[in-house]
Design a protein around this motif. Structure first.
Motif, PDB file in Angstrom:
ATOM      1  N   MET A  38      12.595  11.336   6.072  1.00  0.00           N
ATOM      2  CA  MET A  38      11.503  10.395   6.281  1.00  0.00           C
ATOM      3  C   MET A  38      10.303  10.852   5.434  1.00  0.00           C
ATOM      4  SD  MET A  38       9.546   9.314   9.841  1.00  0.00           S
ATOM      5  CE  MET A  38      11.020   8.736  10.635  1.00  0.00           C
ATOM      6  N   ASP A  39       9.817   9.969   4.551  1.00  0.00           N
ATOM      7  CA  ASP A  39       8.696  10.346   3.698  1.00  0.00           C
ATOM      8  C   ASP A  39       7.359  10.121   4.421  1.00  0.00           C
ATOM      9  OD1 ASP A  39       8.139   7.624   3.531  1.00  0.00           O
ATOM     10  OD2 ASP A  39       8.578   7.451   1.402  1.00  0.00           O
ATOM     11  N   ALA A  40       6.267  10.491   3.757  1.00  0.00           N
ATOM     12  CA  ALA A  40       4.932  10.418   4.369  1.00  0.00           C
ATOM     13  C   ALA A  40       4.563   8.998   4.773  1.00  0.00           C
ATOM     14  CB  ALA A  40       3.889  10.981   3.403  1.00  0.00           C
ATOM     15  N   THR A  41       4.912   8.018   3.956  1.00  0.00           N
ATOM     16  CA  THR A  41       4.606   6.624   4.272  1.00  0.00           C
ATOM     17  C   THR A  41       5.337   6.176   5.526  1.00  0.00           C
ATOM     18  OG1 THR A  41       4.270   6.166   1.921  1.00  0.00           O
ATOM     19  CG2 THR A  41       4.600   4.280   3.347  1.00  0.00           C
ATOM     20  N   ASP A  42       6.609   6.542   5.640  1.00  0.00           N
ATOM     21  CA  ASP A  42       7.393   6.185   6.833  1.00  0.00           C
ATOM     22  C   ASP A  42       6.806   6.837   8.083  1.00  0.00           C
ATOM     23  OD1 ASP A  42       9.176   4.646   5.332  1.00  0.00           O
ATOM     24  OD2 ASP A  42      10.561   6.323   5.038  1.00  0.00           O
ATOM     25  N   ARG A  43       6.387   8.107   7.959  1.00  0.00           N
ATOM     26  CA  ARG A  43       5.789   8.798   9.109  1.00  0.00           C
ATOM     27  C   ARG A  43       4.488   8.126   9.528  1.00  0.00           C
ATOM     28  NH1 ARG A  43       7.623  13.205   6.251  1.00  0.00           N
ATOM     29  NH2 ARG A  43       5.583  13.714   5.401  1.00  0.00           N
ATOM     30  N   LEU A  44       3.667   7.745   8.545  1.00  0.00           N
ATOM     31  CA  LEU A  44       2.409   7.061   8.859  1.00  0.00           C
ATOM     32  C   LEU A  44       2.670   5.712   9.524  1.00  0.00           C
ATOM     33  CD1 LEU A  44       0.313   7.931   5.725  1.00  0.00           C
ATOM     34  CD2 LEU A  44      -0.386   8.303   8.090  1.00  0.00           C
ATOM     35  N   GLU A  45       3.631   4.969   8.998  1.00  0.00           N
ATOM     36  CA  GLU A  45       3.952   3.666   9.591  1.00  0.00           C
ATOM     37  C   GLU A  45       4.416   3.828  11.036  1.00  0.00           C
ATOM     38  OE1 GLU A  45       6.674  -0.295   8.770  1.00  0.00           O
ATOM     39  OE2 GLU A  45       6.250   1.066   7.114  1.00  0.00           O
ATOM     40  N   LYS A  46       5.241   4.834  11.276  1.00  0.00           N
ATOM     41  CA  LYS A  46       5.720   5.093  12.639  1.00  0.00           C
ATOM     42  C   LYS A  46       4.557   5.472  13.557  1.00  0.00           C
ATOM     43  CE  LYS A  46       9.204   7.685  15.140  1.00  0.00           C
ATOM     44  NZ  LYS A  46      10.266   8.667  15.091  1.00  0.00           N
ATOM     45  N   LEU A  47       3.597   6.213  13.043  1.00  0.00           N
ATOM     46  CA  LEU A  47       2.434   6.633  13.820  1.00  0.00           C
ATOM     47  C   LEU A  47       1.526   5.461  14.175  1.00  0.00           C
ATOM     48  CD1 LEU A  47       0.535   8.912  14.937  1.00  0.00           C
ATOM     49  CD2 LEU A  47      -0.466   8.975  12.636  1.00  0.00           C
ATOM     50  N   ILE A  48       1.262   4.576  13.217  1.00  0.00           N
ATOM     51  CA  ILE A  48       0.268   3.521  13.443  1.00  0.00           C
ATOM     52  C   ILE A  48       0.842   2.233  14.038  1.00  0.00           C
ATOM     53  CG2 ILE A  48      -1.230   4.433  11.652  1.00  0.00           C
ATOM     54  CD1 ILE A  48      -0.350   2.166   9.837  1.00  0.00           C
ATOM     55  N   THR A  49       2.163   2.038  13.960  1.00  0.00           N
ATOM     56  CA  THR A  49       2.769   0.789  14.448  1.00  0.00           C
ATOM     57  C   THR A  49       2.430   0.475  15.901  1.00  0.00           C
ATOM     58  OG1 THR A  49       4.518   0.789  12.798  1.00  0.00           O
ATOM     59  CG2 THR A  49       4.965  -0.401  14.839  1.00  0.00           C
ATOM     60  N   PRO A  50       2.543   1.418  16.845  1.00  0.00           N
ATOM     61  CA  PRO A  50       2.217   1.056  18.230  1.00  0.00           C
ATOM     62  C   PRO A  50       0.780   0.547  18.400  1.00  0.00           C
ATOM     63  CG  PRO A  50       3.400   3.142  18.180  1.00  0.00           C
ATOM     64  CD  PRO A  50       3.064   2.795  16.758  1.00  0.00           C
ATOM     65  N   THR A  51      -0.167   1.161  17.723  1.00  0.00           N
ATOM     66  CA  THR A  51      -1.569   0.739  17.815  1.00  0.00           C
ATOM     67  C   THR A  51      -1.727  -0.674  17.267  1.00  0.00           C
ATOM     68  OG1 THR A  51      -2.352   3.012  17.627  1.00  0.00           O
ATOM     69  CG2 THR A  51      -3.930   1.263  17.073  1.00  0.00           C
ATOM     70  N   ILE A  52      -1.150  -0.928  16.106  1.00  0.00           N
ATOM     71  CA  ILE A  52      -1.232  -2.247  15.461  1.00  0.00           C
ATOM     72  C   ILE A  52      -0.612  -3.312  16.375  1.00  0.00           C
ATOM     73  CG2 ILE A  52      -0.398  -3.619  13.507  1.00  0.00           C
ATOM     74  CD1 ILE A  52      -2.356  -1.772  12.399  1.00  0.00           C
ATOM     75  N   GLU A  53       0.585  -3.020  16.895  1.00  0.00           N
ATOM     76  CA  GLU A  53       1.278  -3.998  17.739  1.00  0.00           C
ATOM     77  C   GLU A  53       0.538  -4.245  19.048  1.00  0.00           C
ATOM     78  OE1 GLU A  53       5.319  -2.548  17.946  1.00  0.00           O
ATOM     79  OE2 GLU A  53       5.804  -3.432  15.985  1.00  0.00           O
ATOM     80  N   ASP A  54      -0.033  -3.199  19.642  1.00  0.00           N
ATOM     81  CA  ASP A  54      -0.805  -3.363  20.879  1.00  0.00           C
ATOM     82  C   ASP A  54      -2.020  -4.262  20.676  1.00  0.00           C
ATOM     83  OD1 ASP A  54       0.974  -1.769  22.240  1.00  0.00           O
ATOM     84  OD2 ASP A  54      -0.343  -0.002  22.306  1.00  0.00           O
ATOM     85  N   MET A  55      -2.514  -4.326  19.454  1.00  0.00           N
ATOM     86  CA  MET A  55      -3.677  -5.150  19.136  1.00  0.00           C
ATOM     87  C   MET A  55      -3.290  -6.595  18.807  1.00  0.00           C
ATOM     88  SD  MET A  55      -5.800  -2.490  16.734  1.00  0.00           S
ATOM     89  CE  MET A  55      -7.212  -3.592  16.524  1.00  0.00           C
ATOM     90  N   GLY A  56      -1.980  -6.888  18.755  1.00  0.00           N
ATOM     91  CA  GLY A  56      -1.534  -8.242  18.463  1.00  0.00           C
ATOM     92  C   GLY A  56      -1.270  -8.508  16.988  1.00  0.00           C
ATOM     93  N   PHE A  57      -0.948  -7.450  16.245  1.00  0.00           N
ATOM     94  CA  PHE A  57      -0.682  -7.580  14.816  1.00  0.00           C
ATOM     95  C   PHE A  57       0.684  -6.991  14.484  1.00  0.00           C
ATOM     96  CE2 PHE A  57      -5.284  -7.201  15.327  1.00  0.00           C
ATOM     97  CZ  PHE A  57      -5.715  -8.346  14.672  1.00  0.00           C
ATOM     98  N   GLU A  58       1.156  -7.285  13.280  1.00  0.00           N
ATOM     99  CA  GLU A  58       2.388  -6.698  12.758  1.00  0.00           C
ATOM    100  C   GLU A  58       2.071  -6.033  11.422  1.00  0.00           C
ATOM    101  OE1 GLU A  58       4.915 -10.099  12.241  1.00  0.00           O
ATOM    102  OE2 GLU A  58       5.740  -9.905  14.255  1.00  0.00           O
ATOM    103  N   ILE A  59       2.719  -4.929  11.155  1.00  0.00           N
ATOM    104  CA  ILE A  59       2.556  -4.270   9.859  1.00  0.00           C
ATOM    105  C   ILE A  59       3.399  -5.013   8.839  1.00  0.00           C
ATOM    106  CG2 ILE A  59       3.100  -2.199   8.529  1.00  0.00           C
ATOM    107  CD1 ILE A  59       2.253  -0.560  10.917  1.00  0.00           C
ATOM    108  N   VAL A  60       2.788  -5.345   7.713  1.00  0.00           N
ATOM    109  CA  VAL A  60       3.502  -5.945   6.599  1.00  0.00           C
ATOM    110  C   VAL A  60       3.911  -4.843   5.635  1.00  0.00           C
ATOM    111  CG1 VAL A  60       3.328  -7.525   4.623  1.00  0.00           C
ATOM    112  CG2 VAL A  60       2.297  -8.148   6.827  1.00  0.00           C
TER     113      VAL A  60
END
Length: 188
Positions: free
Chosen positions: A1-23
């Protein structure tokens, strides 16, 4: 898992809880890296400047605590825009009927670059209608894809904005607030 994948995994719950999706999550630059987070609203309404600012504040707080990037960096939160990147298989179903450019990792029928009308998704494949006929492109081999800015896409975006104009979607007009920063998200 590269740095970008780790960051996406870290921030996804926060983004989704706010009513958004990561593109897309992307890191670029060497001297002072830029962490770009591209997000879309889960409800299908257009992204607003306020949405980007809210995400930026929430992610800044999370990233300050977790500290996943060593050294100084810039956080950039944006909407995908009209001629958006297509980063999820479901994007091809959603934007069926619009033109796209698709670049493959490995050649399909002797070529890596395709441009045509999205006809939808068949299993794990993208169906693209091109002048020389339909082509099925395996999703797992897509390196990069994005919508092509056409009159039809612009018209659809206008209709989408008009449909959501009464539900709090920002029309881009200045609300008179000035916090002294260029993008309204606070100090960088």
């Amino acid at each position: 898992m590269d740095a970008t994948d780790r960051l996406e995994k870290l921030i996804t719950p926060t983004i989704e809880d706010m009513g958004f999706e990561i593109v897309r999550v992307q890191i670029s630059g060497a001297q002072r890296p830029v962490l770009q987070v591209m997000a879309d609203r889960s409800d299908g309404a257009p992204m607003t400047v306020d949405d980007c600012a809210d995400i930026s504040r929430a992610l800044s707080a999370l990233l300050d605590v977790e500290d996943p990037i060593s050294g100084a960096y810039t956080l950039e939160v944006s909407s995908p825009g009209i001629d958006r990147p297509l980063t999820r298989l479901k994007d091809f179903a959603r934007f069926a009927g619009f033109e796209a450019r698709v670049e493959m990792r490995l050649p399909v029928d002797g070529r890596k670059r395709f441009r045509g009308m999205i006809r939808g998704v068949e299993g794990e494949n993208i169906l693209l209608d091109m002048p020389e006929g339909n082509v099925l492109l395996p999703w797992v081999e897509v390196q990069r894809a994005k919508l092509v800015l056409t009159d039809a896409l612009i018209e659809a975006a206008k209709k989408r904005y008009a449909a959501h104009a009464g539900d709090g979607a920002d029309d881009g007009a200045d609300d008179g607030a000035d916090d002294g920063t260029e993008d309204g998200t606070g100090p960088n």
